[in-house]
Design a protein around this motif. Structure first.
Motif, mmCIF file in Angstrom:
data_model
loop_
_atom_site.group_PDB
_atom_site.id
_atom_site.type_symbol
_atom_site.label_atom_id
_atom_site.label_comp_id
_atom_site.label_asym_id
_atom_site.label_seq_id
_atom_site.Cartn_x
_atom_site.Cartn_y
_atom_site.Cartn_z
ATOM 1 N N LYS A 102 1.085 21.658 13.235
ATOM 2 C CA LYS A 102 -0.275 22.182 13.117
ATOM 3 C C LYS A 102 -1.330 21.121 13.381
ATOM 4 C CE LYS A 102 1.098 25.875 9.960
ATOM 5 N NZ LYS A 102 0.888 26.532 8.652
ATOM 6 N N GLY A 103 -0.987 20.197 14.272
ATOM 7 C CA GLY A 103 -1.974 19.227 14.748
ATOM 8 C C GLY A 103 -2.345 18.141 13.785
ATOM 9 N N ARG A 104 -1.513 17.894 12.758
ATOM 10 C CA ARG A 104 -1.885 16.891 11.750
ATOM 11 C C ARG A 104 -1.639 15.469 12.242
ATOM 12 N NH1 ARG A 104 1.007 20.472 8.866
ATOM 13 N NH2 ARG A 104 2.822 19.097 8.879
ATOM 14 N N PHE A 105 -2.514 14.561 11.798
ATOM 15 C CA PHE A 105 -2.227 13.145 11.937
ATOM 16 C C PHE A 105 -2.575 12.457 10.621
ATOM 17 C CE2 PHE A 105 -6.628 11.869 12.067
ATOM 18 C CZ PHE A 105 -6.628 10.483 11.870
ATOM 19 N N GLY A 106 -1.943 11.320 10.393
ATOM 20 C CA GLY A 106 -2.215 10.530 9.205
ATOM 21 C C GLY A 106 -2.243 9.062 9.559
ATOM 22 N N ARG A 107 -2.954 8.313 8.740
ATOM 23 C CA ARG A 107 -3.038 6.872 8.951
ATOM 24 C C ARG A 107 -3.172 6.174 7.615
ATOM 25 N NH1 ARG A 107 -6.460 2.627 9.584
ATOM 26 N NH2 ARG A 107 -6.138 1.207 11.363
ATOM 27 N N VAL A 108 -2.495 5.052 7.479
ATOM 28 C CA VAL A 108 -2.598 4.241 6.268
ATOM 29 C C VAL A 108 -2.682 2.787 6.698
ATOM 30 C CG1 VAL A 108 -0.095 4.065 5.974
ATOM 31 C CG2 VAL A 108 -1.581 3.745 4.001
ATOM 32 N N GLY A 109 -3.504 2.020 6.010
ATOM 33 C CA GLY A 109 -3.663 0.612 6.341
ATOM 34 C C GLY A 109 -5.097 0.261 6.618
ATOM 35 N N VAL A 140 7.001 8.923 -1.650
ATOM 36 C CA VAL A 140 5.676 8.515 -2.107
ATOM 37 C C VAL A 140 4.577 9.496 -1.715
ATOM 38 C CG1 VAL A 140 6.255 6.061 -2.159
ATOM 39 C CG2 VAL A 140 5.334 7.067 -0.054
ATOM 40 N N SER A 141 4.897 10.502 -0.908
ATOM 41 C CA SER A 141 3.894 11.484 -0.503
ATOM 42 C C SER A 141 4.581 12.773 -0.085
ATOM 43 C CB SER A 141 3.048 10.958 0.659
ATOM 44 O OG SER A 141 2.157 11.950 1.139
ATOM 45 N N GLY A 182 -2.530 9.857 -1.746
ATOM 46 C CA GLY A 182 -2.222 8.469 -2.035
ATOM 47 C C GLY A 182 -3.137 7.605 -1.201
ATOM 48 N N ARG A 183 -2.562 6.736 -0.385
ATOM 49 C CA ARG A 183 -3.365 5.881 0.491
ATOM 50 C C ARG A 183 -3.460 6.419 1.915
ATOM 51 N NH1 ARG A 183 -4.172 0.768 -1.761
ATOM 52 N NH2 ARG A 183 -4.172 1.022 -4.016
ATOM 53 N N TRP A 184 -2.852 7.572 2.188
ATOM 54 C CA TRP A 184 -2.894 8.147 3.532
ATOM 55 C C TRP A 184 -4.212 8.878 3.760
ATOM 56 C CZ3 TRP A 184 0.630 7.748 7.480
ATOM 57 C CH2 TRP A 184 1.881 7.206 7.168
ATOM 58 N N ARG A 185 -4.870 8.571 4.866
ATOM 59 C CA ARG A 185 -5.995 9.377 5.335
ATOM 60 C C ARG A 185 -5.445 10.344 6.375
ATOM 61 N NH1 ARG A 185 -9.356 8.477 9.732
ATOM 62 N NH2 ARG A 185 -8.626 6.327 9.919
ATOM 63 N N THR A 205 0.830 -1.207 0.000
ATOM 64 C CA THR A 205 0.000 0.000 0.000
ATOM 65 C C THR A 205 0.864 1.255 0.000
ATOM 66 O OG1 THR A 205 -1.814 -1.107 1.139
ATOM 67 C CG2 THR A 205 -1.739 1.294 1.301
ATOM 68 N N LEU A 206 1.899 1.267 0.839
ATOM 69 C CA LEU A 206 2.758 2.439 0.920
ATOM 70 C C LEU A 206 3.592 2.625 -0.335
ATOM 71 C CD1 LEU A 206 3.837 2.193 4.636
ATOM 72 C CD2 LEU A 206 2.704 4.135 3.591
ATOM 73 N N LEU A 207 3.875 1.531 -1.047
ATOM 74 C CA LEU A 207 4.648 1.632 -2.271
ATOM 75 C C LEU A 207 3.814 2.102 -3.455
ATOM 76 C CD1 LEU A 207 6.756 -1.615 -1.898
ATOM 77 C CD2 LEU A 207 7.689 0.691 -2.022
#
Length: 361
Positions: free
Chosen positions: A353-360, A332-333, A38-41, A19-21
């Motif tokens: 700035k308070g960001r978070f990300g999640r992939v999977g 990749v991002s 990409g696949r990151w939310r 997914t990350l690739l």
């Protein structure tokens, strides 16, 4: 059953690596979801926080910690138990002016957070009830000490925290009761460290795997320090990453005692990731890895060969992956994060700035 569970875990890990690739979606694609890259939310938890501490318990539960972007504002700790769909402010009281640069969680209820800074600004807090209440477990009384990172050995009872040098030697703090109490270890086993210091860029300047502990440095030298005896004695090896006033090793990750990766860079030139990674295959010597297109503030293993690294600085950053154990990297991002943690089936990240990300999954 054990073999079946191992197979499932391997499939989840390889699926996450694939997914990350996957190349990121183009910003101009029609109908592109602004909450995905990409696949990151990704989303914003608290725009007043710079998150540099992160610990993912599993695919649903994670903790993040940070410091206010407003002078004198409170440092915050947030927790999610629904995969990042919602976040609860579970900050310790009286956190005005504190910078929570590291958080280590045992489960959805138990966590230890580190506030960094000179003198009494360096503090450690622990919660056993999901952040409803906190106990101050340590407050630094040494004016010259500045604690940067902490981590725990398997089982969660013994842990270490590392401070910039006091009287020319890095100072190590240890706990034997899960972070409820801490004591400073003797400095006899620490090599001379004059002119070096840690970077609290991502909460990963100190990492523990099995019975081994490592921390990275910058300043007058960029080295990796290694302990096999619970933090009592250390050896230091050149990291293969350039040193400087704002340069050196920012984050470390190990897959067992022999296979490790270090990432770093120079905060003075954050867009330049040349020579910003190194790797070891014997746990003793380090060699330069592939260049990054951004700072390397944190890094995580996905499989025996796959890695993901993140960085943020100077208003830019990125996510890069390696499929050959850190010898080469591919961006990749463009998402910018300070800190990263990967568990089976999911990677979590957090930043400015308070960001978070999640992939999977």
């Amino acid at each position: 059953m054990r073999r079946l569970l191992g197979t499932i875990a391997s499939l989840l890990t390889l699926g996450l690596a694939a997914t990350l690739l996957t190349p990121p979606a183009h910003a101009g694609d029609p109908g592109r979801d602004p909450g995905r890259d990409g696949r990151w939310r990704h989303a914003v938890i608290d725009p007043d926080q710079s998150f540099r501490g992160l610990d993912a318990v599993d695919r649903r539960t994670a903790w993040v910690s940070g410091g206010s972007l407003t002078a004198g504002g409170p440092g915050r700790v947030y927790r999610t138990t629904d995969g990042g769909g919602s976040w609860q402010d579970v900050s310790p009281p009286g956190s005005e002016g504190l910078m929570f640069r590291d958080v280590e969680a045992h489960d959805e209820d138990t966590a230890v957070v580190l506030a960094i800074g000179e003198g009494e600004a360096s503090r450690i807090y622990r919660t056993d009830d999901g952040g409803r209440t906190w106990t101050e477990a340590f407050r630094n009384a040494e004016p010259a000490a500045f604690y940067n990172c902490l981590d725990f050995y398997p089982g969660g009872r013994r842990g270490l925290a590392v401070s910039d040098p006091v009287d020319g030697r890095f100072r190590i703090l240890a706990t034997e009761d899960g972070g409820r109490s801490w004591e400073v270890l003797p400095a006899d086993g620490m090599p001379d460290s004059t002119g070096e210091y840690n970077f609290s860029a991502s909460g990963e300047c100190l990492t523990i795997s099995g019975r081994h502990a490592w921390f990275g440095t910058g300043g007058s030298a960029a080295r990796v320090f290694h302990s096999r005896d619970g933090g009592l004695s250390w050896t230091a090896t050149d990291a293969g990453i350039p040193a400087g006033e704002a340069a050196g090793v920012f984050g470390l990750a190990f897959r067992g005692p022999r296979h490790g990766i270090a990432v770093g860079g120079d905060f003075a030139t954050p867009a330049d990731g040349t020579d910003a990674s190194a790797y070891t295959r014997d746990g003793r010597s380090w060699r330069g890895g592939g260049d990054l297109d951004h700072l390397g503030e944190d890094v995580a293993w996905l499989s025996r060969r796959h890695l993901v690294a993140v960085g943020e600085g100077g208003g830019a950053g990125g996510v890069s992956v390696s499929g050959d154990g850190g010898r080469t990297w591919r961006r990749v991002s463009d998402l910018a994060f300070h800190t990263l943690d990967c568990v089976r089936g999911a990677c979590w990240a957090a930043g400015g700035k308070g960001r978070f990300g999640r992939v999977g999954r």
